[in-house]
Write a protein that holds these residues in place. Structure first.
Motif, PDB file in Angstrom:
ATOM      1  N   TYR A  22       0.499  -1.379   0.102  1.00 32.44           N
ATOM      2  CA  TYR A  22      -0.246   0.244   0.325  1.00 32.44           C
ATOM      3  C   TYR A  22       0.771   1.042  -0.426  1.00 32.44           C
ATOM      4  CZ  TYR A  22      -4.170  -2.648   0.856  1.00 32.44           C
ATOM      5  OH  TYR A  22      -5.759  -3.368   0.458  1.00 32.44           O
ATOM      6  N   GLU A  23       2.543   0.971   0.272  1.00 32.09           N
ATOM      7  CA  GLU A  23       2.322   2.941   0.308  1.00 32.09           C
ATOM      8  C   GLU A  23       4.053   1.985  -0.728  1.00 32.09           C
ATOM      9  OE1 GLU A  23       3.816   3.292   4.365  1.00 32.09           O
ATOM     10  OE2 GLU A  23       1.666   3.099   5.003  1.00 32.09           O
ATOM     11  N   ALA A  24       4.697   3.309  -0.460  1.00 34.32           N
ATOM     12  CA  ALA A  24       5.778   3.366  -1.701  1.00 34.32           C
ATOM     13  C   ALA A  24       7.290   4.636  -1.330  1.00 34.32           C
ATOM     14  CB  ALA A  24       4.994   4.793  -2.733  1.00 34.32           C
ATOM     15  N   ASP A  25       7.124   4.880  -0.213  1.00 36.62           N
ATOM     16  CA  ASP A  25       7.932   5.380   0.225  1.00 36.62           C
ATOM     17  C   ASP A  25       9.045   4.328   1.118  1.00 36.62           C
ATOM     18  OD1 ASP A  25       6.075   4.681   2.801  1.00 36.62           O
ATOM     19  OD2 ASP A  25       5.811   6.908   3.376  1.00 36.62           O
ATOM     20  N   PRO A  27      11.786   1.023  -0.034  1.00 35.48           N
ATOM     21  CA  PRO A  27      12.419   0.810  -1.549  1.00 35.48           C
ATOM     22  C   PRO A  27      11.802  -0.691  -2.141  1.00 35.48           C
ATOM     23  CG  PRO A  27      14.462   0.920   0.050  1.00 35.48           C
ATOM     24  CD  PRO A  27      13.583   1.136   1.018  1.00 35.48           C
ATOM     25  N   MET A  28      11.283  -1.042  -0.989  1.00 33.76           N
ATOM     26  CA  MET A  28      10.467  -2.465  -1.696  1.00 33.76           C
ATOM     27  C   MET A  28       9.055  -1.892  -2.195  1.00 33.76           C
ATOM     28  SD  MET A  28      12.195  -5.655  -1.486  1.00 33.76           S
ATOM     29  CE  MET A  28       9.828  -6.712  -1.485  1.00 33.76           C
ATOM     30  N   GLY A  29       8.373  -1.226  -1.510  1.00 30.08           N
ATOM     31  CA  GLY A  29       7.291   0.076  -1.333  1.00 30.08           C
ATOM     32  C   GLY A  29       7.658   0.170  -2.639  1.00 30.08           C
ATOM     33  N   LYS A  30       8.591   0.473  -3.540  1.00 24.63           N
ATOM     34  CA  LYS A  30       8.816   1.217  -4.398  1.00 24.63           C
ATOM     35  C   LYS A  30       8.628   0.451  -5.904  1.00 24.63           C
ATOM     36  CE  LYS A  30      10.307   5.720  -5.094  1.00 24.63           C
ATOM     37  NZ  LYS A  30      11.183   6.749  -4.503  1.00 24.63           N
ATOM     38  N   LEU A  31       9.257  -0.279  -5.364  1.00 25.81           N
ATOM     39  CA  LEU A  31       9.595  -2.148  -6.612  1.00 25.81           C
ATOM     40  C   LEU A  31       8.449  -2.214  -6.922  1.00 25.81           C
ATOM     41  CD1 LEU A  31      11.866  -3.169  -8.094  1.00 25.81           C
ATOM     42  CD2 LEU A  31      11.872  -5.227  -5.735  1.00 25.81           C
ATOM     43  N   PHE A  32       7.985  -2.766  -5.353  1.00 23.71           N
ATOM     44  CA  PHE A  32       6.225  -3.156  -5.842  1.00 23.71           C
ATOM     45  C   PHE A  32       5.477  -2.803  -6.531  1.00 23.71           C
ATOM     46  CE2 PHE A  32       2.093  -3.319  -4.761  1.00 23.71           C
ATOM     47  CZ  PHE A  32       1.462  -5.430  -4.214  1.00 23.71           C
ATOM     48  N   ASP A  33       5.102  -1.251  -6.260  1.00 19.11           N
ATOM     49  CA  ASP A  33       4.312  -0.402  -7.542  1.00 19.11           C
ATOM     50  C   ASP A  33       4.814  -0.322  -9.162  1.00 19.11           C
ATOM     51  OD1 ASP A  33       2.924   0.030  -5.304  1.00 19.11           O
ATOM     52  OD2 ASP A  33       3.220   2.300  -5.420  1.00 19.11           O
ATOM     53  N   ILE A  34       6.266   0.088  -9.003  1.00 20.45           N
ATOM     54  CA  ILE A  34       6.506  -0.153 -10.063  1.00 20.45           C
ATOM     55  C   ILE A  34       6.523  -1.467 -11.426  1.00 20.45           C
ATOM     56  CG2 ILE A  34       9.179  -0.151 -11.706  1.00 20.45           C
ATOM     57  CD1 ILE A  34      10.118   1.680  -9.798  1.00 20.45           C
ATOM     58  N   VAL A  35       6.723  -2.905 -10.678  1.00 21.88           N
ATOM     59  CA  VAL A  35       6.839  -4.062 -10.773  1.00 21.88           C
ATOM     60  C   VAL A  35       4.949  -4.232 -11.251  1.00 21.88           C
ATOM     61  CG1 VAL A  35       6.586  -6.291 -10.501  1.00 21.88           C
ATOM     62  CG2 VAL A  35       8.757  -5.555 -10.066  1.00 21.88           C
ATOM     63  N   LEU A  37       2.892  -1.273 -12.073  1.00 25.52           N
ATOM     64  CA  LEU A  37       2.772  -0.645 -13.351  1.00 25.52           C
ATOM     65  C   LEU A  37       3.315  -1.387 -14.267  1.00 25.52           C
ATOM     66  CD1 LEU A  37       1.921   2.234 -13.664  1.00 25.52           C
ATOM     67  CD2 LEU A  37       4.186   2.956 -13.884  1.00 25.52           C
ATOM     68  N   ILE A  38       4.061  -2.026 -14.753  1.00 24.61           N
ATOM     69  CA  ILE A  38       4.508  -2.769 -15.412  1.00 24.61           C
ATOM     70  C   ILE A  38       3.772  -3.781 -16.493  1.00 24.61           C
ATOM     71  CG2 ILE A  38       6.696  -4.145 -17.240  1.00 24.61           C
ATOM     72  CD1 ILE A  38       8.732  -2.481 -15.102  1.00 24.61           C
ATOM     73  N   VAL A  39       3.690  -4.849 -15.015  1.00 22.43           N
ATOM     74  CA  VAL A  39       2.569  -5.870 -15.067  1.00 22.43           C
ATOM     75  C   VAL A  39       0.637  -5.196 -15.832  1.00 22.43           C
ATOM     76  CG1 VAL A  39       0.960  -7.646 -14.189  1.00 22.43           C
ATOM     77  CG2 VAL A  39       3.911  -6.902 -13.471  1.00 22.43           C
ATOM     78  N   ILE A  40       0.523  -3.963 -15.214  1.00 21.54           N
ATOM     79  CA  ILE A  40      -0.754  -3.078 -15.378  1.00 21.54           C
ATOM     80  C   ILE A  40      -0.792  -3.297 -16.536  1.00 21.54           C
ATOM     81  CG2 ILE A  40      -2.443  -1.195 -15.095  1.00 21.54           C
ATOM     82  CD1 ILE A  40      -2.035  -1.341 -12.079  1.00 21.54           C
ATOM     83  N   ARG A 132      -3.725   4.757  -8.557  1.00 23.42           N
ATOM     84  CA  ARG A 132      -3.829   3.900  -7.653  1.00 23.42           C
ATOM     85  C   ARG A 132      -1.729   4.889  -7.749  1.00 23.42           C
ATOM     86  NH1 ARG A 132      -6.052  -0.340  -4.562  1.00 23.42           N
ATOM     87  NH2 ARG A 132      -4.859  -1.215  -6.100  1.00 23.42           N
ATOM     88  N   ILE A 133      -1.435   4.376  -8.534  1.00 23.51           N
ATOM     89  CA  ILE A 133       0.010   4.644  -7.980  1.00 23.51           C
ATOM     90  C   ILE A 133       0.544   5.389  -9.012  1.00 23.51           C
ATOM     91  CG2 ILE A 133       2.416   3.350  -9.457  1.00 23.51           C
ATOM     92  CD1 ILE A 133       0.445   1.109  -9.833  1.00 23.51           C
ATOM     93  N   LEU A 134       0.206   5.895  -9.598  1.00 21.29           N
ATOM     94  CA  LEU A 134       0.568   7.079  -9.799  1.00 21.29           C
ATOM     95  C   LEU A 134       0.395   8.840  -8.982  1.00 21.29           C
ATOM     96  CD1 LEU A 134      -0.520   7.636 -13.497  1.00 21.29           C
ATOM     97  CD2 LEU A 134       1.775   7.291 -13.412  1.00 21.29           C
ATOM     98  N   LYS A 135      -0.122   8.513  -8.192  1.00 25.39           N
ATOM     99  CA  LYS A 135      -0.798   9.400  -7.345  1.00 25.39           C
ATOM    100  C   LYS A 135       0.257   9.391  -6.135  1.00 25.39           C
ATOM    101  CE  LYS A 135      -5.543   8.555  -4.664  1.00 25.39           C
ATOM    102  NZ  LYS A 135      -5.911   7.777  -3.633  1.00 25.39           N
TER     103      LYS A 135
END
Lengths: 280, 280, 280, 280
Positions: A22-25, A27-35, A37-40, A132-135
């Motif tokens: 749920y969070e992006a602050d 490193p793992m959270g950021k990585l998850f969001d990027i992965v 985003l790519i999958v979407i 959600r990710i671009l938020k």
């Protein structure tokens, strides 16, 4: 977004996972969001390519496998989201909860019930997940300001759209009478559709006036449309201009001596009486 | 633009040539720029005329000779530019260096490797060379201000374009489902293309909705497009308006003590140090 | 417009006629202008109707007579204008003098040399004569302000048009390479024409991309065109806004005591120090 | 809207009915307006559906009955409006009186005289009745401001439209000469129509230039149209911006002596009578 409860202590891996998903602050959270985003984006491209008949015929198997890989990925993510969050119900019935659900379900339905295109195309809704990710990006501020400008001019825009629709209904009916079914204006709704096509300056050309009178009225509609576009533009333009102006007044200091209040952003002294301004 | 080094003393003709080729404030430099401008425009027209089949058949020889004359002229110019400049490497890999190179090379490749259209059309890039020459005109200021206004509203414009693309992907998918391959919407990417054609009010008419529901949704897209165009207009409009306002400099006072110069219109004292400003 | 010389005393009828023909502040002068306006509009309509083949076949004689009546009327008027004015040469070679001449001559040429359409259509220039008469209306002020706003933003507009043309040449060449002659893009100039049709959101549909790559590039061009229209709008918008703002400052009074100068239009006392302002 | 006379005392039911029909601030009056709105919208939809041939063939009887039900409802309403109002003549010849009359009469004429489409389509005017009801909504303020902005820029818009028409007549004539009847430009009026279609960026594509010269001139017209749209937008934009600015009321001080209220932002004394203003 719900902040994680302090009572995750019983299951610290849930708190950890929550942070990642749920969070992006971190490193793992950021990585998850990027992965994610790519999958979407990849899944959207897949939906598009599947719709191209000759590609689908050729790569049917590859598409099938990729689709199931994505579906399973999204399903796992969806389940993890429900498990890790504190109030699962609130998530499930939230906007993004429903979007997440609709991103996975069509594949299952197609599998069990025999899929038709209708169901599979719902997967295009996966696109909404991107928001959600671009938020977290820096563009959220600008987009909020744009949405704010549009919201402020909502009443004006509704009045404008209402006027456009009235014009289209009346002029569409007139064109139906003037041109008639023999020139392609087969019904009033179709004539109204043509009128919208014309007023908005799109002009497909699938239907077009043939009689001189029809062409004269069409000219009239076009010039109205050409002029009327100025109205929404003027509205939004004035609104953005205003919102820009308002954000310039960032200095709210008031001079303690002469009460002058229009100071520039980095003012240290009152420009009216010369006394020192209070510290910010 | 690199200023010529004082150390040209060994080869004064290089300094001289540098001045002619790279600068425009001597009569020779100006003449060179004008000649170059004419040759560039002429070469662009040539590339265009060559592409017209019946003209190319008729004047093949003339075109061939003219093309080689221009190629040799540009080659000589390119070599002179490298020779005269102080740091040739920097020039070669600069934007204009690459453009200059691409302006000459296609003819050689076509000669040695057997040319196809693809290679020859790269010559249209010669057009970009015009910008270097126009750099010295009085329009450069205005164009910088326009570019500035666009740059300042970049974030807003990206958000806007992103919204437009999202709308087109979603509405395109919807139209694919509603109209389907039997009415020309043969795939989702094609439907998205149609949606862009419609939303931007271009409306070619090569594909157009046939079913009443499709026409209704199309009307909806058109009205959105008609209204949404207000947003970039409003953004740029407000930005230019602001940049105009800022350059008006209504208060030209400068504080005699701290040299601060951004005072409000009716300021009597410096907002920075508190000293009295001079009378206007 | 040349004022009549005091030396008309030798031929008072000339002075009188001058007043009627060139001026509009006497009842006769006004009547003359109105009659002229009607004849001009009538003659324009006549030129249009003549161009409609089946009407020309049916009413050939009526059109012929009406045309000669108008031609003679304009000829007499032209001669009277030359006779009554003080400096005939200046009139003859002025813009309106040439327009007046071109309004009458085509009929004579067609009569003596055997007319073709080309000559007769020059009569459409009679429309320009309308401007002279409208000069006296109350709209002249507004039109001057609009022209002023356009003139002030001339440099910006030239830069903008230049950018549009460059984009069209480059993207047109690209589309020529991508789509090629087999999809209707038969030459670079034609592709540039298509690119202008697309960028300006006109979209005739006579030529349109067929390959996926071509459609993708076309989408790109359309979105540019859709966004770029914001630029001229923003320019003119800001300019008109500025010119409106400037005309608001109609009160140029300065307070004799505190030299405050930003007073509202009907101010009698200084808003800064309370002293009486000088009478306007 | 006429307020009911105190002299309704003789027939209190008339006063009551007046309140219900003409006003909207009682529960019954509001209910009446909502019912009327629904019937109007329903009747418009009916007129549209009737125009669709296959629906009309299938549901002819249902449409016939529904149409007569609506006609009788509107007739009764029309008669009640005349009976209850104090000055029936003024109502009958008012704008809404005529619209109300035209909403009912076509059905009767069609019944007695044998209806043709022309008469029946007049019923689309029923749409205008909606405006009376919407008068009470909160959007009326915004729409008045928009209309005000358009009214203020009326002179500028007329000048602009005049210029557009002149351009279209001249360029239309030129295109007629260049392309000629063999390429679809069969007459000058048709060429002018095409020119309007092009300048307003509608671009149906039913007629389009074929000769290179014609395409060049068309490009020119399109770029003019693309740039010129900036003018009405700029006008309305500046006007709305101004009207927004005026309503901002940054200084709300009222002079305690002369009650003047339009003071500049930093006023300390009344500009009308010179008395000191109260502290903000």
């Amino acid at each position: 977004m719900n902040k994680p409860d302090k009572t995750y202590s019983k299951a610290p891996w849930r708190a950890k996972l929550y942070e990642v998903i749920y969070e992006a602050d971190t490193p793992m959270g950021k990585l998850f969001d990027i992965v994610l985003l790519i999958v979407i984006v990849f899944s959207i491209i897949l939906v598009m390519l599947e719709s191209i008949a000759h590609l689908n015929a050729k790569y049917y198997e590859e598409f099938y496998i990729a689709e199931w890989a994505i579906t399973i990925f999204f399903s796992v993510e969806y389940i993890l989201r429900i498990i890790t969050i504190h109030k699962p119900k609130k998530y499930i019935f939230s906007f993004y909860g429903i979007v997440d659900f609709l991103s996975t379900i069509p594949s299952y339905i197609a599998y069990f019930a025999g899929g038709n295109n209708m169901w599979l195309a719902i997967r295009a809704l996966r696109l909404l997940r991107v928001f959600r990710i671009l938020k977290v990006t820096r563009y959220i501020g600008e987009s909020n300001r744009l949405i704010g400008a549009l919201k402020n001019s909502r009443a004006k825009i509704i009045v404008f759209l209402y006027a456009v629709i009235i014009i289209c209904i009346i002029m569409g009916t007139v064109m139906y009478l003037v041109e008639g079914p023999e020139h392609g204006y087969t019904s009033i709704p179709l004539s109204i559709y043509w009128c919208i096509v014309t007023l908005t300056t799109v002009g497909f050309g699938d239907i077009h006036p043939v009689t001189p009178l029809g062409q004269f009225i069409a000219s009239f509609i076009m010039i109205i449309g050409y002029g009327v576009i100025a109205v929404p533009t003027g509205i939004v333009s004035a609104e953005i201009s205003k919102s820009d102006r308002n954000t310039v007044h960032t200095n709210t200091q008031v001079c303690p001596v002469c009460h002058e209040s229009t100071h520039t952003d980095h003012a240290g002294f009152c420009h009216n009486c010369g006394n020192k301004l209070n510290e910010k």
